[in-house]
Structure formats: C-alpha cells, structure tokens
Enzyme design. Structure first.
Site, PDB file in Angstrom:
ATOM      1  N   GLU A   1      -3.402 -11.401   9.063  1.00 44.08           N
ATOM      2  CA  GLU A   1      -4.782 -10.894   9.089  1.00 44.08           C
ATOM      3  C   GLU A   1      -5.051  -9.920   7.944  1.00 44.08           C
ATOM      4  O   GLU A   1      -6.063 -10.018   7.269  1.00 44.08           O
ATOM      5  CB  GLU A   1      -5.075 -10.203  10.426  1.00 44.08           C
ATOM      6  CG  GLU A   1      -5.205 -11.151  11.594  1.00 44.08           C
ATOM      7  CD  GLU A   1      -6.487 -11.982  11.584  1.00 44.08           C
ATOM      8  OE1 GLU A   1      -7.436 -11.646  10.849  1.00 44.08           O
ATOM      9  OE2 GLU A   1      -6.535 -12.977  12.316  1.00 44.08           O
TER      10      GLU A   1
ATOM     11  N   ASP B   1     -14.445  -8.067   8.857  1.00 47.12           N
ATOM     12  CA  ASP B   1     -13.292  -7.664   9.656  1.00 47.12           C
ATOM     13  C   ASP B   1     -12.672  -6.438   9.000  1.00 47.12           C
ATOM     14  O   ASP B   1     -12.547  -6.385   7.778  1.00 47.12           O
ATOM     15  CB  ASP B   1     -12.253  -8.780   9.723  1.00 47.12           C
ATOM     16  CG  ASP B   1     -12.773 -10.027  10.415  1.00 47.12           C
ATOM     17  OD1 ASP B   1     -13.653  -9.905  11.276  1.00 47.12           O
ATOM     18  OD2 ASP B   1     -12.297 -11.121  10.076  1.00 47.12           O
TER      19      ASP B   1
END
Length: 144
Positions: A53, A69
């Site tokens: 991520e 994000d």
C-alpha cells in the site's frame, strides 16, 4: 556561530518529526505487536499490506479517481478521514495520517479491519491474500 548551529539543528529536528518515516519490515512488525497489540499470527499480513500500500512510508499519499489514500495503511479520504470530502468514519484529519506517529493510523486501520477485514485493502487482496507470507516476519526478532 554556535547559536546558528543550534538553530539549524533545532529546525532539522523539528522538520524530521513533522514528516513521515520509512519503516523496515521488522521494525513495523515489532511496533505493531509490542506497542499496538497486534496478534503475532496476523503480523505478516499487516506487513505485506503496508509494503504494497505505502512501501512502508508513513507520508505516502495515493491518488484514486475522486479520492486519495493517506499514510502507512493508505486510508481513504472518501470514507475514513477528513480532507473536506466523504464521511470521516475515523474522525481524523487526513493530514494526521501522514506523520511519523502511527497511533492514529493504527486506530483507524483497526476500525477498517473490524468492518471489512483485510479485503478493504487492494494492496493486500492483490499481493498477499492466499499466499505464504512467512518471509515477511520470519527473520524478525519480535520479543517485546
């Protein structure tokens, strides 16, 4: 001259504490276990998730269509944090997720996990799910 050096040192120290941190696999695993109480059996999943991520970068910001994000766990601003849009279910400003203090990131990630499990993160679904992840923590000393 000494006062200039002291001022520069203070500015550099303050700057470093305001920006992100890049974790190693083992440092992250140990902190998640020893500081935040993550189960040792789930550490490899969390470390794999974070690698895919944010590349272990607490200051990471990822761009999606219509949302972003933030931080180590790449927490989405449409649902979980406040950037002026979305629902802010974790009740936190998204910019707080980009610093080197991951306590608030962990709290929000645990909330997301409680609702959706690891499947909430595409980095985990696409790279970690169903795979042998023992290499993510096998060389780490995880004694608290």
């Amino acid at each position: 001259m000494h006062s200039l050096a002291a001022v520069l040192l203070a500015v550099i120290s303050l700057s470093a504490s305001c920006h992100g941190k890049i974790y190693t696999k083992c440092a992250l695993a140990k902190e998640l276990k020893c500081v935040y109480g993550f189960a040792q059996s789930s550490l490899a999943d969390w470390v794999c998730l974070v690698q895919h991520e944010s590349s272990f970068n607490t200051a990471a910001v990822g761009q999606n269509k219509g949302s972003k994000d933030y931080g180590l766990f790449q927490i989405n601003d449409y649902y979980w944090c406040n950037s002026g849009t979305g629902t802010n279910d974790c009740n936190i400003n998204c910019d707080k997720l980009k610093d080197n203090n991951i306590a608030d990131d962990v709290k929000c990630a645990k909330k997301i996990f409680a609702r959706h499990g690891f499947n909430a993160w595409y980095g985990w679904k696409n790279n970690c799910k169903g795979k042998n992840l023992s290499s993510y923590t096998s060389s780490c000393s995880l004694t608290c």
